[in-house]
Design a protein around this motif. Structure first.
Motif, PDB file in Angstrom:
ATOM      1  N   HIS A  20      86.960  94.850  62.687  1.00 21.72           N
ATOM      2  CA  HIS A  20      87.126  93.478  62.208  1.00 21.72           C
ATOM      3  C   HIS A  20      85.868  93.063  61.445  1.00 21.72           C
ATOM      4  O   HIS A  20      84.770  93.114  61.996  1.00 21.72           O
ATOM      5  CB  HIS A  20      87.351  92.541  63.400  1.00 21.72           C
ATOM      6  N   ARG A  21      86.046  92.678  60.193  1.00 22.86           N
ATOM      7  CA  ARG A  21      84.918  92.217  59.369  1.00 22.86           C
ATOM      8  C   ARG A  21      85.121  90.759  58.997  1.00 22.86           C
ATOM      9  O   ARG A  21      86.234  90.334  58.684  1.00 22.86           O
ATOM     10  CB  ARG A  21      84.768  93.063  58.100  1.00 22.86           C
ATOM     11  N   VAL A  22      84.035  90.006  59.033  1.00 22.60           N
ATOM     12  CA  VAL A  22      84.053  88.598  58.624  1.00 22.60           C
ATOM     13  C   VAL A  22      83.233  88.467  57.346  1.00 22.60           C
ATOM     14  O   VAL A  22      82.086  88.919  57.292  1.00 22.60           O
ATOM     15  CB  VAL A  22      83.467  87.679  59.711  1.00 22.60           C
ATOM     16  N   VAL A  23      83.824  87.870  56.327  1.00 21.18           N
ATOM     17  CA  VAL A  23      83.169  87.721  55.021  1.00 21.18           C
ATOM     18  C   VAL A  23      82.979  86.235  54.727  1.00 21.18           C
ATOM     19  O   VAL A  23      83.943  85.460  54.732  1.00 21.18           O
ATOM     20  CB  VAL A  23      84.011  88.372  53.908  1.00 21.18           C
ATOM     21  N   ILE A  24      81.729  85.855  54.477  1.00 14.29           N
ATOM     22  CA  ILE A  24      81.415  84.449  54.196  1.00 14.29           C
ATOM     23  C   ILE A  24      80.584  84.337  52.920  1.00 14.29           C
ATOM     24  O   ILE A  24      79.421  84.750  52.891  1.00 14.29           O
ATOM     25  CB  ILE A  24      80.651  83.805  55.367  1.00 14.29           C
ATOM     26  N   PRO A  25      81.152  83.791  51.854  1.00 15.22           N
ATOM     27  CA  PRO A  25      80.367  83.529  50.646  1.00 15.22           C
ATOM     28  C   PRO A  25      79.604  82.211  50.797  1.00 15.22           C
ATOM     29  O   PRO A  25      80.127  81.256  51.366  1.00 15.22           O
ATOM     30  CB  PRO A  25      81.432  83.424  49.555  1.00 15.22           C
ATOM     31  N   VAL A  26      78.387  82.189  50.306  1.00 12.23           N
ATOM     32  CA  VAL A  26      77.553  80.990  50.449  1.00 12.23           C
ATOM     33  C   VAL A  26      77.042  80.555  49.074  1.00 12.23           C
ATOM     34  O   VAL A  26      76.364  81.334  48.385  1.00 12.23           O
ATOM     35  CB  VAL A  26      76.344  81.252  51.381  1.00 12.23           C
ATOM     36  N   TYR A  27      77.372  79.349  48.689  1.00  8.44           N
ATOM     37  CA  TYR A  27      76.867  78.782  47.434  1.00  8.44           C
ATOM     38  C   TYR A  27      76.237  77.435  47.730  1.00  8.44           C
ATOM     39  O   TYR A  27      76.906  76.420  47.884  1.00  8.44           O
ATOM     40  CB  TYR A  27      77.994  78.630  46.410  1.00  8.44           C
ATOM     41  N   LYS A  97      83.773  81.998  43.879  1.00 11.83           N
ATOM     42  CA  LYS A  97      84.139  82.277  45.261  1.00 11.83           C
ATOM     43  C   LYS A  97      84.966  83.549  45.397  1.00 11.83           C
ATOM     44  O   LYS A  97      84.660  84.421  46.224  1.00 11.83           O
ATOM     45  CB  LYS A  97      84.911  81.084  45.835  1.00 11.83           C
ATOM     46  N   ILE A  98      86.017  83.691  44.610  1.00 10.79           N
ATOM     47  CA  ILE A  98      86.928  84.824  44.745  1.00 10.79           C
ATOM     48  C   ILE A  98      86.240  86.147  44.417  1.00 10.79           C
ATOM     49  O   ILE A  98      86.359  87.132  45.155  1.00 10.79           O
ATOM     50  CB  ILE A  98      88.163  84.633  43.850  1.00 10.79           C
ATOM     51  N   ASN A  99      85.512  86.196  43.314  1.00 14.09           N
ATOM     52  CA  ASN A  99      84.851  87.443  42.918  1.00 14.09           C
ATOM     53  C   ASN A  99      83.803  87.866  43.943  1.00 14.09           C
ATOM     54  O   ASN A  99      83.648  89.052  44.233  1.00 14.09           O
ATOM     55  CB  ASN A  99      84.202  87.286  41.543  1.00 14.09           C
ATOM     56  N   ALA A 100      83.098  86.893  44.506  1.00 13.29           N
ATOM     57  CA  ALA A 100      82.108  87.207  45.539  1.00 13.29           C
ATOM     58  C   ALA A 100      82.787  87.811  46.764  1.00 13.29           C
ATOM     59  O   ALA A 100      82.329  88.818  47.325  1.00 13.29           O
ATOM     60  CB  ALA A 100      81.335  85.946  45.919  1.00 13.29           C
ATOM     61  N   ILE A 115      88.114  85.860  56.270  1.00 18.26           N
ATOM     62  CA  ILE A 115      87.422  85.223  55.144  1.00 18.26           C
ATOM     63  C   ILE A 115      87.256  83.752  55.483  1.00 18.26           C
ATOM     64  O   ILE A 115      88.213  83.079  55.862  1.00 18.26           O
ATOM     65  CB  ILE A 115      88.220  85.399  53.839  1.00 18.26           C
ATOM     66  N   SER A 116      86.025  83.264  55.362  1.00 17.19           N
ATOM     67  CA  SER A 116      85.754  81.889  55.777  1.00 17.19           C
ATOM     68  C   SER A 116      84.828  81.196  54.795  1.00 17.19           C
ATOM     69  O   SER A 116      83.927  81.814  54.215  1.00 17.19           O
ATOM     70  CB  SER A 116      85.111  81.882  57.174  1.00 17.19           C
ATOM     71  N   ASP A 117      85.051  79.907  54.629  1.00 12.81           N
ATOM     72  CA  ASP A 117      84.077  79.080  53.927  1.00 12.81           C
ATOM     73  C   ASP A 117      82.827  78.964  54.789  1.00 12.81           C
ATOM     74  O   ASP A 117      82.855  79.235  55.995  1.00 12.81           O
ATOM     75  CB  ASP A 117      84.654  77.692  53.660  1.00 12.81           C
ATOM     76  N   ALA A 118      81.740  78.523  54.183  1.00  9.16           N
ATOM     77  CA  ALA A 118      80.462  78.443  54.892  1.00  9.16           C
ATOM     78  C   ALA A 118      80.280  77.121  55.622  1.00  9.16           C
ATOM     79  O   ALA A 118      79.183  76.826  56.105  1.00  9.16           O
ATOM     80  CB  ALA A 118      79.307  78.657  53.906  1.00  9.16           C
ATOM     81  N   ASP A 119      81.348  76.335  55.724  1.00 12.77           N
ATOM     82  CA  ASP A 119      81.274  75.064  56.455  1.00 12.77           C
ATOM     83  C   ASP A 119      82.297  75.022  57.588  1.00 12.77           C
ATOM     84  O   ASP A 119      82.910  73.995  57.860  1.00 12.77           O
ATOM     85  CB  ASP A 119      81.453  73.875  55.511  1.00 12.77           C
ATOM     86  N   VAL A 120      82.480  76.169  58.236  1.00 16.95           N
ATOM     87  CA  VAL A 120      83.426  76.291  59.344  1.00 16.95           C
ATOM     88  C   VAL A 120      82.662  76.505  60.639  1.00 16.95           C
ATOM     89  O   VAL A 120      81.713  77.286  60.695  1.00 16.95           O
ATOM     90  CB  VAL A 120      84.393  77.474  59.112  1.00 16.95           C
ATOM     91  N   GLY A 217      96.402  77.344  56.149  1.00 13.61           N
ATOM     92  CA  GLY A 217      95.502  77.173  55.010  1.00 13.61           C
ATOM     93  C   GLY A 217      94.661  78.422  54.825  1.00 13.61           C
ATOM     94  O   GLY A 217      94.806  79.402  55.554  1.00 13.61           O
ATOM     95  N   HIS A 218      93.746  78.392  53.861  1.00 18.97           N
ATOM     96  CA  HIS A 218      92.944  79.591  53.618  1.00 18.97           C
ATOM     97  C   HIS A 218      91.443  79.316  53.631  1.00 18.97           C
ATOM     98  O   HIS A 218      90.670  80.136  53.139  1.00 18.97           O
ATOM     99  CB  HIS A 218      93.338  80.266  52.299  1.00 18.97           C
ATOM    100  N   PHE A 219      90.993  78.182  54.202  1.00 16.33           N
ATOM    101  CA  PHE A 219      89.541  77.983  54.281  1.00 16.33           C
ATOM    102  C   PHE A 219      88.941  78.864  55.376  1.00 16.33           C
ATOM    103  O   PHE A 219      87.758  79.173  55.354  1.00 16.33           O
ATOM    104  CB  PHE A 219      89.189  76.504  54.480  1.00 16.33           C
ATOM    105  N   VAL A 220      89.776  79.292  56.335  1.00 13.17           N
ATOM    106  CA  VAL A 220      89.384  80.335  57.281  1.00 13.17           C
ATOM    107  C   VAL A 220      90.663  81.038  57.728  1.00 13.17           C
ATOM    108  O   VAL A 220      91.597  80.392  58.215  1.00 13.17           O
ATOM    109  CB  VAL A 220      88.599  79.774  58.491  1.00 13.17           C
TER     110      VAL A 220
END
Length: 338
Positions: A20-27, A97-100, A115-120, A217-220
């Motif tokens: 299980h991998r968790v991917v979080i892009p941060v901007y 976001k998507i390309n990252a 896949i999660s946003d950085a505000d979860v 939804g898809h924010f997480v």
């Protein structure tokens, strides 16, 4: 000039310990603008809650998508101090976001990718409950730890609707945590997202003793790796929104003939961009909570909904959930304004 043989060639098979991998892009480009001023504080809540709630067979990828120095320093600290964070990808430009995300998704071997946003904020047992649904429903390709009673409205749940209707397990069930849905509504700046009925019932499917909410939804969300085999080959031309998440997450899952579901209880919070005292208190509770999050002994192999399910489900969704919604929902025991 090359001297000798590369030792890596003696055993060239790739093997991983995690599944299980968790991917979080941060901007977070700065901490000066009003929108970003609490960005680092929110990020700390996100990553600390994540690292407090995942099991040993998990690995984390963080993507620095052109962040300011203060954020970069924090990300490097997390990367160096925690073995579960095994990837910190750096970019000096905003890839979008998507390309990252896809830079990480396409280069890892785990069968499950969250896949999660950085505000979860991740709550105890989120991973256990999500993995349980993926295991019990091998047709599930996308599962969120945040349920919504409006998931049935999504355009890209056609395979899910076909499966639910043909298996005869579709019904309205009691919402387990209406307060969490109200808090999510506030976190995205909405006032009238849910009515009283939405906060009372949501559409679910069940198998054995396990129940899941239709749509998410898809924010997480957690995906089976097979979903991304149906993703577009082109790079995303948009930095954020504009339908990009649907194109690269929702549609591939649906066209892969997989289900889009959510847990029945709420296991994550969307924090937004402003820190509040309750968030700090909640993180403290998470760190002090006594819960077990053991990895699965084995994950069921993926199964697909019938190929015609996508197209038949699209028709059924249009008829039952739009044109004849009042009649169908009344038949299911719900009022017309649901």
């Amino acid at each position: 000039m090359r001297i000798g043989n590369n030792p890596a060639k003696e055993n060239s098979n790739l093997e991983i310990e995690s599944y299980h991998r968790v991917v979080i892009p941060v901007y977070i480009p700065n901490l000066d603008e009003e929108y970003f001023k609490d960005g680092l504080k929110i990020l700390v809540l996100c990553l600390e809650s994540l690292l407090s709630t995942i099991h040993s067979k998990t690995r984390v990828t963080i993507i620095n998508n052109n962040c300011c120095p203060e954020v970069v320093n924090y990300l490097q600290k997390i990367y160096k101090s925690n073995d579960l964070v095994d990837q910190l990808l750096q970019s000096k430009v905003n890839l979008g976001k998507i390309n990252a995300i896809y830079a990480a998704v396409k280069s890892n071997l785990e069968p499950l990718i969250s896949i999660s946003d950085a505000d979860v904020m991740f709550l105890p047992n989120w991973q256990k409950e999500v993995e349980k649904i993926l295991d019990v429903f091998p047709q599930a390709g996308m599962v969120s730890p945040v349920p919504t009673s409006l998931g049935y409205r999504s355009e890209y749940i056609y395979s899910t609707i076909y499966y639910a209707l043909t298996k005869g397990k579709l019904k309205f069930s009691d919402v387990q945590n209406p307060k969490a849905m109200i808090n999510f509504q506030k976190s995205i700046g909405r006032k009238k997202m849910y009515n009283k009925q939405h906060l009372s019932k949501y559409l679910t499917i069940s198998k054995d003793e396990t129940k899941a909410v239709i749509g998410c939804g898809h924010f997480v969300a957690t995906f089976r790796a097979e979903v991304f085999k149906k993703s577009p080959n082109e790079v995303c031309k948009l930095k954020i929104v504009g339908g990009s998440e649907s194109d690269y997450f929702d549609i591939p899952n649906d066209k892969a003939n997989l289900l889009r579901l959510a847990t029945t209880s709420n296991y994550a919070y969307h924090l937004g961009n402003t820190i509040e005292q309750w968030m700090i208190e909640e993180l403290d509770k998470i760190k002090k909570s006594n819960f077990t999050n053991n990895p699965l002994k084995s994950l069921s192999n993926v199964k697909y909904v019938k190929k015609q399910g996508y197209f038949i489900g699209k028709i059924l969704h249009r008829v039952l959930f739009k044109k004849a919604k009042k009649i169908y929902f009344s038949y299911k025991g719900m009022k017309a304004d649901y």
